[in-house]
Design a protein around this motif. Structure first.
Motif, PDB file in Angstrom:
ATOM      1  N   LEU A 320      -7.285 -18.229 -45.271  1.00 25.08           N
ATOM      2  CA  LEU A 320      -7.440 -17.325 -44.391  1.00 25.08           C
ATOM      3  C   LEU A 320      -7.081 -17.667 -42.954  1.00 25.08           C
ATOM      4  CD1 LEU A 320     -10.436 -15.330 -45.288  1.00 25.08           C
ATOM      5  CD2 LEU A 320      -8.253 -14.441 -45.729  1.00 25.08           C
ATOM      6  N   ALA A 321      -7.289 -19.110 -42.722  1.00 22.94           N
ATOM      7  CA  ALA A 321      -6.949 -19.328 -41.282  1.00 22.94           C
ATOM      8  C   ALA A 321      -5.385 -19.586 -41.222  1.00 22.94           C
ATOM      9  CB  ALA A 321      -7.802 -20.840 -41.259  1.00 22.94           C
ATOM     10  N   VAL A 322      -4.617 -19.391 -41.984  1.00 23.70           N
ATOM     11  CA  VAL A 322      -3.348 -19.734 -41.983  1.00 23.70           C
ATOM     12  C   VAL A 322      -2.723 -18.430 -41.475  1.00 23.70           C
ATOM     13  CG1 VAL A 322      -0.986 -20.096 -43.098  1.00 23.70           C
ATOM     14  CG2 VAL A 322      -3.125 -21.433 -43.846  1.00 23.70           C
ATOM     15  N   PHE A 323      -3.232 -17.379 -41.861  1.00 20.76           N
ATOM     16  CA  PHE A 323      -2.706 -16.067 -41.613  1.00 20.76           C
ATOM     17  C   PHE A 323      -3.431 -15.338 -40.404  1.00 20.76           C
ATOM     18  CE2 PHE A 323      -1.940 -16.900 -46.048  1.00 20.76           C
ATOM     19  CZ  PHE A 323      -0.608 -16.620 -46.139  1.00 20.76           C
ATOM     20  N   LEU A 324      -4.570 -15.865 -39.927  1.00 24.91           N
ATOM     21  CA  LEU A 324      -5.239 -15.039 -38.928  1.00 24.91           C
ATOM     22  C   LEU A 324      -4.261 -15.339 -37.419  1.00 24.91           C
ATOM     23  CD1 LEU A 324      -8.797 -16.567 -38.831  1.00 24.91           C
ATOM     24  CD2 LEU A 324      -8.262 -14.166 -39.198  1.00 24.91           C
ATOM     25  N   PRO A 325      -3.677 -16.322 -37.251  1.00 23.69           N
ATOM     26  CA  PRO A 325      -2.648 -16.166 -36.017  1.00 23.69           C
ATOM     27  C   PRO A 325      -1.401 -15.344 -36.173  1.00 23.69           C
ATOM     28  CG  PRO A 325      -2.659 -18.527 -37.004  1.00 23.69           C
ATOM     29  CD  PRO A 325      -3.707 -17.440 -37.688  1.00 23.69           C
ATOM     30  N   MET A 326      -1.070 -15.211 -37.476  1.00 15.35           N
ATOM     31  CA  MET A 326       0.205 -14.481 -37.824  1.00 15.35           C
ATOM     32  C   MET A 326      -0.273 -12.992 -37.654  1.00 15.35           C
ATOM     33  SD  MET A 326       1.988 -16.192 -41.419  1.00 15.35           S
ATOM     34  CE  MET A 326       2.214 -17.762 -41.489  1.00 15.35           C
ATOM     35  N   VAL A 327      -1.277 -12.587 -38.075  1.00 12.88           N
ATOM     36  CA  VAL A 327      -1.505 -11.021 -38.057  1.00 12.88           C
ATOM     37  C   VAL A 327      -1.917 -10.776 -36.322  1.00 12.88           C
ATOM     38  CG1 VAL A 327      -3.498  -9.461 -38.384  1.00 12.88           C
ATOM     39  CG2 VAL A 327      -2.860 -10.968 -40.086  1.00 12.88           C
ATOM     40  N   SER A 328      -2.568 -11.678 -35.532  1.00 11.73           N
ATOM     41  CA  SER A 328      -2.634 -11.377 -34.288  1.00 11.73           C
ATOM     42  C   SER A 328      -1.539 -11.209 -33.558  1.00 11.73           C
ATOM     43  CB  SER A 328      -3.870 -12.157 -33.479  1.00 11.73           C
ATOM     44  OG  SER A 328      -3.423 -13.570 -33.565  1.00 11.73           O
ATOM     45  N   ASP A 329      -0.628 -12.362 -33.722  1.00 16.31           N
ATOM     46  CA  ASP A 329       0.817 -12.521 -33.069  1.00 16.31           C
ATOM     47  C   ASP A 329       1.588 -11.429 -33.403  1.00 16.31           C
ATOM     48  OD1 ASP A 329       2.555 -14.425 -31.473  1.00 16.31           O
ATOM     49  OD2 ASP A 329       3.641 -14.301 -33.027  1.00 16.31           O
ATOM     50  N   MET A 330       1.932 -11.096 -34.632  1.00 21.14           N
ATOM     51  CA  MET A 330       2.705 -10.020 -34.891  1.00 21.14           C
ATOM     52  C   MET A 330       2.347  -8.596 -34.511  1.00 21.14           C
ATOM     53  SD  MET A 330       3.842 -11.124 -38.968  1.00 21.14           S
ATOM     54  CE  MET A 330       4.920 -10.161 -38.952  1.00 21.14           C
ATOM     55  N   SER A 331       1.091  -8.496 -34.365  1.00 15.52           N
ATOM     56  CA  SER A 331       0.665  -7.207 -33.772  1.00 15.52           C
ATOM     57  C   SER A 331       0.845  -7.256 -32.240  1.00 15.52           C
ATOM     58  CB  SER A 331      -0.874  -7.160 -33.992  1.00 15.52           C
ATOM     59  OG  SER A 331      -0.929  -6.909 -35.659  1.00 15.52           O
ATOM     60  N   GLY A 332       0.483  -8.241 -31.670  1.00 20.66           N
ATOM     61  CA  GLY A 332       0.787  -8.587 -30.341  1.00 20.66           C
ATOM     62  C   GLY A 332       2.217  -8.137 -29.803  1.00 20.66           C
ATOM     63  N   CYS A 333       3.066  -8.603 -30.869  1.00 19.12           N
ATOM     64  CA  CYS A 333       4.445  -8.373 -30.410  1.00 19.12           C
ATOM     65  C   CYS A 333       4.790  -6.920 -30.398  1.00 19.12           C
ATOM     66  CB  CYS A 333       5.414  -9.283 -31.407  1.00 19.12           C
ATOM     67  SG  CYS A 333       5.511 -10.869 -31.184  1.00 19.12           S
ATOM     68  N   SER A 334       4.420  -6.221 -31.385  1.00 17.32           N
ATOM     69  CA  SER A 334       4.439  -4.723 -31.475  1.00 17.32           C
ATOM     70  C   SER A 334       3.648  -3.804 -30.327  1.00 17.32           C
ATOM     71  CB  SER A 334       3.854  -4.104 -32.779  1.00 17.32           C
ATOM     72  OG  SER A 334       4.579  -4.822 -33.974  1.00 17.32           O
ATOM     73  N   GLY A 335       2.531  -4.533 -29.892  1.00 15.28           N
ATOM     74  CA  GLY A 335       1.943  -3.942 -28.877  1.00 15.28           C
ATOM     75  C   GLY A 335       2.829  -4.171 -27.445  1.00 15.28           C
ATOM     76  N   ASN A 336       3.523  -5.252 -27.425  1.00 20.09           N
ATOM     77  CA  ASN A 336       4.136  -5.724 -26.137  1.00 20.09           C
ATOM     78  C   ASN A 336       5.603  -4.720 -26.036  1.00 20.09           C
ATOM     79  OD1 ASN A 336       2.459  -7.636 -24.733  1.00 20.09           O
ATOM     80  ND2 ASN A 336       3.133  -8.877 -26.290  1.00 20.09           N
TER      81      ASN A 336
END
Length: 456
Positions: A320-336
């Protein structure tokens, strides 16, 4: 990149400039700076210590000093002027156009500003005080009070004689067409240069003028931008509440204001407050940046607390640790992306805080589509990479939901901040980052906790 010759030349200019300042050689200082392009002259000038800059502004001809002040960002220009004696500062400011004078005075401390204004010509000082009272991003705040105007009783010959004169004041009109006013000062017409050249000198201006387009002093920047996009005018007359001609706003002033606003919003989203330059005092720059960074520490601690609450789940399923930053970063890009669109529509006047629900509906429709598509994509990647379909389902579902949340926040929060009187450009980014990180971690770890039997 500078070649070796250019680098050596630039270094020599800096050394020569410092030597001339130390010797108090005003002619040499002017000879070094005057031939340079404005940006190069300003670069050499700002590379000097503060005391040396003061000496330059005191020694060089007032016209050159005014050019340096005009080229500098307004906050830096105000600091440079504040360090001078009021008499010298007034001499320099009087060489500038009224709109630039008002911008510089507006950035100064009230006491210093009043000291300088008291040394200026009374009429010029009154114009500056009036301009400084207007909001920056309005016609009144962007206009210049120097207007190429004539009476409706004047003739073509009078205008042509004025154009042919060597009066330096006419340099400030920046290619304005002659505006015609009546006895009360109300603009009643504008004359083209072609019309002047083809008409008889004895003709009255009313015979060749056309009705001018005018704008009120409180017209916002967005509408001014629309006007200059729709019409090929180089300038537009500005009128007060009584319809009297009070100034002219130029196409270049509007273009500069639009660019400045865009740059300012971009810097604020990155945590840079004001017109920061590296020539500013180190402690000032550090204090401004620290205020932003320290606030982000608190926000990151809040986001990290979610991970802390699910330490057992994370320890059991280390993938799960591998994918945590992916989920937050990709969502942040969409929000930006959503933040960017809302900020753009706010600047154009296309949305207002009252439109928050309509904006949310538009954003969530995009968020659902992209969230599902991205969720499926990363879910398949997680499944193939780690060989566990349950892990793919957890990561995909978390990203889909977090993307929907991120675009909702990105689209609506700037409007809510605007409604509360806060700066949406400065505050939307940190708030979006914190929420998307916290929510992303929560979705991944809570879903993983529920599906633990299929993940181990």
């Amino acid at each position: 990149m500078l070649d070796q010759d250019n680098f050596t030349e630039a270094r020599d200019i800096g050394a020569d400039l410092r030597a001339a300042i130390a010797a108090g050689d005003a002619e040499r200082i002017a000879a070094l700076l005057d031939p340079l392009p404005y940006s190069e002259a300003l670069r050499e000038f700002l590379a000097l210590p503060p005391e040396a800059r003061d000496d330059v502004l005191k020694l060089v001809p007032v016209e050159l000093a005014a050019d340096l002040i005009e080229e500098a960002p307004y906050e830096m220009a105000a600091e440079l002027v504040e360090r001078l004696e009021p008499e010298r500062a007034a001499e320099i400011l009087e060489e500038l156009d009224s709109d630039v004078q008002a911008d510089v005075i507006g950035e100064m401390d009230a006491e210093d500003a009043e000291a300088v204004l008291s040394e200026m010509d009374a009429e010029d000082a009154a114009d500056v005080r009036r301009l400084a009272a207007y909001e920056d991003d309005t016609a009144g705040g962007l206009m210049m009070t120097e207007v190429f105007q004539f009476s409706d009783k004047d003739t073509v010959g009078k205008v042509l004689r004025a154009l042919a004169s060597d009066d330096e004041d006419f340099e400030r009109y920046r290619g304005q067409h002659p505006y015609i006013v009546d006895d009360a000062g109300v603009p009643v017409g504008v004359v083209s240069l072609r019309g002047l050249l083809t008409a008889k000198r004895s003709s009255n201006l009313t015979e060749i003028m056309v009705t001018p387009l005018t704008v009120p002093v409180d017209m916002p920047l967005e509408k001014l931008e629309d006007i200059f996009n729709d019409y090929p005018f180089l300038g537009v007359p500005v009128v007060d509440a009584d319809g009297l001609l009070v100034g002219v706003i130029s196409r270049s002033a509007v273009a500069d204001a639009v660019l400045e606003r865009s740059e300012s919003e971009s810097l604020k989203r990155q945590g840079v407050v004001g017109d920061e330059l590296r020539s500013m005092p180190t402690w000032l720059r550090s204090r401004r940046r620290f205020a932003w960074l320290s606030a982000n520490i608190v926000l990151n601690i809040v986001a990290a607390s979610v991970i802390s609450a699910y330490e057992d789940t994370l320890s059991a399923v280390i993938a799960l640790a591998v994918f945590l930053p992916m989920v937050s970063d990709m969502s942040g890009c969409s929000g930006n992306q959503a933040v960017g669109v809302t900020m753009r529509e706010l600047s154009l006047g296309l949305v207002r805080p009252m439109d928050a629900f309509r904006v949310w509906l538009k954003e969530i429709s995009v968020g659902v589509i992209n969230g599902i598509a991205l969720g499926v994509l990363i879910g398949v990647v997680a499944w193939v990479w780690k060989g566990n379909p349950a892990l793919g389902l957890v990561i995909g579902a978390a990203l889909a939901l977090n993307t929907m949340l991120a675009v909702s926040i990105g689209g609506v929060v700037p409007l809510l901040l605007k409604r509360l009187g806060q700066d949406p450009a400065a505050a939307s980014g940190p708030l979006l980052t914190t929420v998307t990180d916290m929510a992303g971690f929560f979705f991944v770890l809570s879903f993983a906790t529920l599906m633990m039997p299929w993940l181990i």
